[in-house]
Design an enzyme around this catalytic site. Structure first.
Site, short mmCIF file in Angstrom:
data_model
loop_
_atom_site.label_atom_id
_atom_site.label_comp_id
_atom_site.label_asym_id
_atom_site.label_seq_id
_atom_site.Cartn_x
_atom_site.Cartn_y
_atom_site.Cartn_z
N ASP A 135 0.86 -1.17 0.00
CA ASP A 135 0.00 0.00 0.00
C ASP A 135 0.90 1.22 0.00
OD1 ASP A 135 -2.66 1.32 2.11
OD2 ASP A 135 -2.16 1.58 0.00
N GLY A 183 -0.66 6.28 1.95
CA GLY A 183 -1.65 7.35 2.04
C GLY A 183 -2.52 7.20 3.28
N PHE A 184 -3.02 6.02 3.49
CA PHE A 184 -3.93 5.74 4.61
C PHE A 184 -3.22 5.97 5.93
CE2 PHE A 184 -7.69 3.79 6.31
CZ PHE A 184 -7.29 3.13 7.45
N ASP A 210 -2.66 8.25 -2.27
CA ASP A 210 -3.99 8.86 -2.26
C ASP A 210 -4.30 9.42 -0.88
OD1 ASP A 210 -4.04 6.42 -0.95
OD2 ASP A 210 -6.16 6.10 -1.35
N ASP A 267 -8.01 -7.25 1.68
CA ASP A 267 -6.96 -7.33 2.71
C ASP A 267 -7.55 -6.85 4.02
OD1 ASP A 267 -6.45 -4.17 2.23
OD2 ASP A 267 -5.48 -4.84 4.08
N CYS A 297 -12.61 -27.67 11.25
CA CYS A 297 -11.42 -27.10 10.61
C CYS A 297 -10.30 -28.13 10.64
CB CYS A 297 -10.99 -25.83 11.36
SG CYS A 297 -9.50 -25.06 10.68
N CYS A 347 -7.05 -27.32 10.11
CA CYS A 347 -5.75 -26.62 10.12
C CYS A 347 -4.86 -27.20 11.20
CB CYS A 347 -5.98 -25.12 10.35
SG CYS A 347 -6.13 -24.62 12.06
N CYS A 385 -6.15 -26.74 14.79
CA CYS A 385 -7.34 -27.53 15.15
C CYS A 385 -7.07 -29.02 15.17
CB CYS A 385 -8.48 -27.19 14.19
SG CYS A 385 -9.00 -25.49 14.38
N HIS A 432 -4.78 -20.23 12.77
CA HIS A 432 -6.16 -20.66 12.50
C HIS A 432 -6.97 -19.56 11.82
CE1 HIS A 432 -10.18 -22.26 12.84
NE2 HIS A 432 -10.52 -21.06 13.30
C1 LIG Z 1 -9.08 -0.94 7.59
N1 LIG Z 1 -9.82 -0.20 6.62
C2 LIG Z 1 -9.16 0.39 5.59
N2 LIG Z 1 -7.83 0.23 5.34
C3 LIG Z 1 -7.60 1.02 4.26
C4 LIG Z 1 -6.37 1.27 3.60
C5 LIG Z 1 -5.09 0.73 4.17
C6 LIG Z 1 -4.84 -0.68 4.00
C7 LIG Z 1 -3.42 -0.94 4.54
O1 LIG Z 1 -3.26 -0.47 5.88
C8 LIG Z 1 -2.76 -1.48 6.75
O2 LIG Z 1 -3.83 -2.01 7.52
C9 LIG Z 1 -4.55 -1.04 8.27
C10 LIG Z 1 -2.27 -2.54 5.83
O3 LIG Z 1 -0.91 -2.29 5.52
C11 LIG Z 1 -3.13 -2.41 4.60
O4 LIG Z 1 -2.43 -2.74 3.42
C12 LIG Z 1 -6.39 2.19 2.51
N3 LIG Z 1 -5.21 2.48 1.86
C13 LIG Z 1 -5.20 3.43 0.88
N4 LIG Z 1 -4.04 3.74 0.25
N5 LIG Z 1 -6.33 4.09 0.47
C14 LIG Z 1 -7.55 3.80 1.03
O5 LIG Z 1 -8.57 4.41 0.64
C15 LIG Z 1 -7.61 2.82 2.10
C16 LIG Z 1 -8.82 2.51 2.76
C17 LIG Z 1 -8.80 1.62 3.84
N6 LIG Z 1 -9.77 1.20 4.69
#
Ligand SMILES: CNc1nc2c(CC[C@H]3O[C@@H](OC)[C@H](O)[C@@H]3O)c3nc(N)[nH]c(=O)c3cc2[nH]1
Length: 373
Positions: A93, A96-97, A147, A267, A305, A307, A310, A336
């Site tokens: 990713d 951005g988040f 983003d 994810d 399960c 796994c 389990c 699990h």
């Molecule tokens: C939980 N809800 C949620 N997560 C989000 C993530 C992070 C996931 C990434 O953040 C991390 O987990 C929280 C992991 O590394 C994962 O790949 C997002 N990432 C970006 N760039 N843009 C989004 O609009 C976005 C929306 C999300 N909504």
């Protein structure tokens, strides 16, 4: 090209599809759940265990690896695959988040985002160009555009400006991407809860003819029904011959509902995060194995399960380890939970093959949630 999506079958009962995603590090069967390994490890799991449970692709994160150990270190190690000894596909990713949710946000400008590291307090800067430099150094097979994921709720004007800037940032990412031949850049549809902004964002991204499309800005606290409603009118705007990735989702119900609405990739940190406090997902619903009622329960965590956890350990033993804060306990519940979601998606793919995904959903919901919706 870096990533090619092969549509194998369109479900007759729903918008779900069966597909294969061909990447430089192997093929991914979709719909798929992707375990999250934010800091270059899926917490407490070894690559061998992840392969044993048929994890076909894992995630890692630009923001976290930029802060620690730094993308230059990973690059000198030969890239993320070599660094973490994972020879299957990886998706990173863009950060951005995290910048908006973790860093001590200083300022958002057209240029990028100034923030302080949540670890050292050091002043840092992320931009479309910087996010591409980092992801090109890490070397994941699929990389995400830089983003802004707007908070929920957010005013129309704010989301409009943010989504338009995110589109300008996406074009800068495409420009700055140094390795398009071996790393597929996915765009991220934004637009908050506003239909016209979502439709505009989807149209603009599709015009850029990208190798894959994520639906972002969801699973950020909005009501479940709102997420599915937004997916309902956004996903059909995305090309059928490209993969669709719903970011940050999610629960067993959301994975099935998302697949029905035409999502191919998911994810979520949920399975690994709740495992660490002894909460597990079983065929009969959530089971908090640290509860006293399991003190003398010598049966398996989930009788349905097969796994490693389990097949070899009892609820009483798991409860004991979790209560004693023993690391092995976290490993067994994590194993699990990941197996449960990966296996759930295997059953979803099977159901699409047999055109009975809606029936599968009803059966699953009845067993897991004890209700049909
Ligand atoms: C939980 N809800 C949620 N997560 C989000 C993530 C992070 C996931 C990434 O953040 C991390 O987990 C929280 C992991 O590394 C994962 O790949 C997002 N990432 C970006 N760039 N843009 C989004 O609009 C976005 C929306 C999300 N909504």
């Amino acid at each position: 090209m870096a990533v090619r999506y092969e549509l194998l079958k369109q479900c007759k009962q729903s918008g779900a599809r069966l597909g294969r995603l061909h990447t430089p590090h192997g093929v991914i069967e979709t719909p798929i759940f992707m375990p999250v390994g934010t800091l270059a490890t899926v917490k407490t799991m070894s690559p061998e265990e992840l392969k044993e449970m048929d994890a076909q692709i894992i995630l890692s994160n630009t923001y976290h690896l930029f802060i620690r150990p730094g993308h230059e270190i990973v690059k000198e190690a030969g890239g993320l695959h070599k660094f973490m000894n994972w020879d299957r596909p990886i998706l990173t990713d863009s950060g951005g988040f995290q910048v908006f949710s973790l860093g001590d946000l200083r300022k958002i400008t057209e240029e990028g985002v100034q923030f302080r590291s949540h670890l050292s307090g050091e002043k840092l800067f992320l931009s479309p160009e910087k996010a591409m430099e980092i992801q090109n150094a890490l070397g994941a097979d699929i990389i995400m555009a830089f983003d802004e994921c707007p908070p929920y709720p957010a005013e129309y004007e704010y989301v409009k400006n943010s989504t338009e800037r995110t589109y300008r940032w996406l074009k800068r990412c495409k420009e700055a991407h140094g390795r398009p031949e071996d790393q597929a850049l996915f765009g991220i549809v934004q637009g908050g809860e506003y239909r016209e902004l979502r439709e505009e964002s989807a149209r603009q991204l599709v015009d850029l003819d990208l190798p894959g499309y994520a639906v972002g800005g969801l699973s950020v606290g909005e009501p479940h029904e709102m997420m599915f409603e937004i997916l309902g009118y956004t996903t059909p705007l995305l090309p059928k011959d490209k993969p669709r990735y719903l970011m940050g989702v999610g629960s067993p119900e959301a994975l099935i509902e998302g697949a029905i609405l035409g999502i191919d990739m998911f994810d979520c940190v949920l399975p690994t995060r709740i495992a660490r406090n002894g909460t597990t997902m079983t065929s009969e619903g959530r089971l908090v194995v640290r509860n006293a009622k399991f003190t003398r329960d010598f049966g398996p965590l989930d009788p349905n399960c097969d796994c490693y956890t389990c097949r070899n350990y009892s609820r009483a033993y798991l409860r004991h380890l979790i209560k004693a804060d023993e690391t092995f306990g976290l490993r067994l519940t994590t194993y699990h939970n990941l197996y449960f979601l990966l296996n759930l998606m295997h059953q979803v793919r099977q159901a699409i093959m047999e055109d009975r995904l809606l029936d599968f959903r009803d059966e699953f919901m009845m067993k897991y949630y004890g209700t049909l919706n």
